[in-house]
Scaffold this active site. Structure first.
Site, PDB file in Angstrom:
ATOM      1  N   ASN A  74     -41.822  24.542   3.991  1.00  0.00           N
ATOM      2  CA  ASN A  74     -42.809  25.152   4.873  1.00  0.00           C
ATOM      3  C   ASN A  74     -44.082  25.593   4.160  1.00  0.00           C
ATOM      4  O   ASN A  74     -45.122  25.762   4.801  1.00  0.00           O
ATOM      5  CB  ASN A  74     -42.163  26.366   5.567  1.00  0.00           C
ATOM      6  CG  ASN A  74     -43.172  27.241   6.257  1.00  0.00           C
ATOM      7  OD1 ASN A  74     -43.768  26.860   7.258  1.00  0.00           O
ATOM      8  ND2 ASN A  74     -43.384  28.434   5.719  1.00  0.00           N
ATOM      9  N   SER A 127     -48.694  19.652  10.972  1.00  0.00           N
ATOM     10  CA  SER A 127     -49.671  20.372  11.796  1.00  0.00           C
ATOM     11  C   SER A 127     -50.230  19.425  12.842  1.00  0.00           C
ATOM     12  O   SER A 127     -50.258  18.205  12.640  1.00  0.00           O
ATOM     13  CB  SER A 127     -50.815  20.900  10.923  1.00  0.00           C
ATOM     14  OG  SER A 127     -51.870  21.420  11.713  1.00  0.00           O
ATOM     15  N   TYR A 140     -56.988  19.434   4.452  1.00  0.00           N
ATOM     16  CA  TYR A 140     -55.793  19.957   5.118  1.00  0.00           C
ATOM     17  C   TYR A 140     -55.264  18.949   6.132  1.00  0.00           C
ATOM     18  O   TYR A 140     -54.062  18.661   6.176  1.00  0.00           O
ATOM     19  CB  TYR A 140     -56.136  21.275   5.805  1.00  0.00           C
ATOM     20  CG  TYR A 140     -54.998  21.900   6.575  1.00  0.00           C
ATOM     21  CD1 TYR A 140     -54.051  22.687   5.930  1.00  0.00           C
ATOM     22  CD2 TYR A 140     -54.870  21.713   7.951  1.00  0.00           C
ATOM     23  CE1 TYR A 140     -53.007  23.271   6.635  1.00  0.00           C
ATOM     24  CE2 TYR A 140     -53.836  22.283   8.659  1.00  0.00           C
ATOM     25  CZ  TYR A 140     -52.899  23.062   7.996  1.00  0.00           C
ATOM     26  OH  TYR A 140     -51.860  23.623   8.687  1.00  0.00           O
ATOM     27  N   ALA A 142     -55.753  15.716   6.285  1.00  0.00           N
ATOM     28  CA  ALA A 142     -55.221  14.533   5.611  1.00  0.00           C
ATOM     29  C   ALA A 142     -53.848  14.825   5.013  1.00  0.00           C
ATOM     30  O   ALA A 142     -52.935  13.982   5.076  1.00  0.00           O
ATOM     31  CB  ALA A 142     -56.185  14.073   4.526  1.00  0.00           C
ATOM     32  N   SER A 143     -53.687  16.010   4.447  1.00  0.00           N
ATOM     33  CA  SER A 143     -52.392  16.356   3.845  1.00  0.00           C
ATOM     34  C   SER A 143     -51.298  16.415   4.899  1.00  0.00           C
ATOM     35  O   SER A 143     -50.167  15.968   4.662  1.00  0.00           O
ATOM     36  CB  SER A 143     -52.490  17.692   3.097  1.00  0.00           C
ATOM     37  OG  SER A 143     -52.602  18.797   3.976  1.00  0.00           O
ATOM     38  N   LYS A 144     -51.612  16.948   6.065  1.00  0.00           N
ATOM     39  CA  LYS A 144     -50.606  17.079   7.105  1.00  0.00           C
ATOM     40  C   LYS A 144     -50.301  15.728   7.770  1.00  0.00           C
ATOM     41  O   LYS A 144     -49.157  15.491   8.200  1.00  0.00           O
ATOM     42  CB  LYS A 144     -51.053  18.109   8.143  1.00  0.00           C
ATOM     43  CG  LYS A 144     -51.166  19.529   7.582  1.00  0.00           C
ATOM     44  CD  LYS A 144     -49.853  20.010   6.970  1.00  0.00           C
ATOM     45  CE  LYS A 144     -49.912  21.474   6.564  1.00  0.00           C
ATOM     46  NZ  LYS A 144     -48.632  21.977   6.034  1.00  0.00           N
ATOM     47  N   ILE A 173     -51.056  29.173  15.283  1.00  0.00           N
ATOM     48  CA  ILE A 173     -50.023  30.195  15.135  1.00  0.00           C
ATOM     49  C   ILE A 173     -50.598  31.359  14.332  1.00  0.00           C
ATOM     50  O   ILE A 173     -51.312  31.156  13.350  1.00  0.00           O
ATOM     51  CB  ILE A 173     -48.790  29.631  14.391  1.00  0.00           C
ATOM     52  CG1 ILE A 173     -48.334  28.307  15.021  1.00  0.00           C
ATOM     53  CG2 ILE A 173     -47.660  30.655  14.379  1.00  0.00           C
ATOM     54  CD1 ILE A 173     -47.886  28.403  16.462  1.00  0.00           C
TER      55      ILE A 173
END
Length: 251
Positions: A74, A127, A140, A142-144, A173
């Site tokens: 996570n 995400s 971010y 691209a990473s997800k 969230i």
């Protein structure tokens, strides 16, 4: 011992706050023995994107608790909302290291242990930003997107091992990562605008993602594999537009 995870041993990274902390508490309430890991604020200090530390985390869990059944990868960082042209390669490398290499390392070191136990469940936090643009910064996002593809590839490569690999794609969230969004809206008296782009017209709580992680970790999801489960209040169900409330009439 009773509960949906009774007798299971689990690792949760990013356990010091937000989704990770809520998941640790929920998993324990459901009967699991849980090792919470984070840079700060958790029982095991671990950088989720560092190979030696993840290896040590898994070894510690197996040594102290006899095995490993669940790994919830996570931990993540946002990296901000700067444009592609305002970031450099070092920014991208750090975001990818934690957000994408982290889940890769979780799979690499957890899967062999789980196979020896007859199976297990690996869950990674992706995400909605990994599905399309508009929900996060470029690195971010691209990473997800990489995490979403990673779980599909891993599920395929672990064929026959009885190890399920899935991702959760949260929407907005309220966590430490997004706290500034919520606090800014509240300070301006605009709390009602939080999450207004999704059909539920609200932001989400960490426990709502933890509940999804619990499902994927449990035997109730025994036939769910290689999937990215979206938990976003309906945000990604359509192209963005201005939602009217149910029953509202226009003139």
């Amino acid at each position: 011992m009773t509960g949906r995870l009774a007798g299971k041993v689990a690792i949760v990274t990013g356990a010091g706050s937000g989704i990770g902390k809520a998941s640790v508490e929920l998993f324990r309430n459901e009967g699991a023995t849980v090792v919470g890991a984070d840079l700060h604020g958790a029982e095991f200090e671990c950088d989720a994107g560092d190979e030696e530390q993840v290896d040590a985390l898994v070894a510690h869990t197996v040594r102290d608790h006899g095995g490993l059944d669940i790994f919830f990868a996570n931990a993540g960082v946002s990296g901000g909302f700067d444009s592609i042209f305002d970031q450099d390669a070092n920014d991208w490398a750090e975001i990818l290291r934690v957000n994408l290499i982290g889940p890769f390392l979780a799979i690499k070191y957890a899967a062999p242990v789980m196979k020896g136990r007859g199976g297990g469940s690996i869950v990674a936090t992706a995400s909605v930003a990994g599905l399309r643009s508009g929900a996060g910064g470029p690195a971010y996002s691209a990473s997800k997107a990489g995490v979403i593809n990673l779980v599909k590839v891993a599920a395929t490569q672990l064929a026959g091992a009885n190890i399920r690999v899935n991702a959760i794609c949260p929407g907005l969230i309220e966590t430490g990562m997004t706290e500034f969004i919520f606090e800014r809206a509240r300070s301006k008296g605009q709390e009602s605008q939080i999450g207004h782009l999704n059909p539920l017209k609200r932001g989400g709580a960490p426990i709502e993602i933890a509940n999804a992680a619990l499902f994927l970790a449990s035997d109730e999801a025994s036939y769910v594999n290689g999937q990215a489960i979206v938990v976003d209040g309906g945000l990604s169900s359509s192209h963005p537009f201005n939602h009217q409330s149910y029953g509202r009439t226009t003139t």
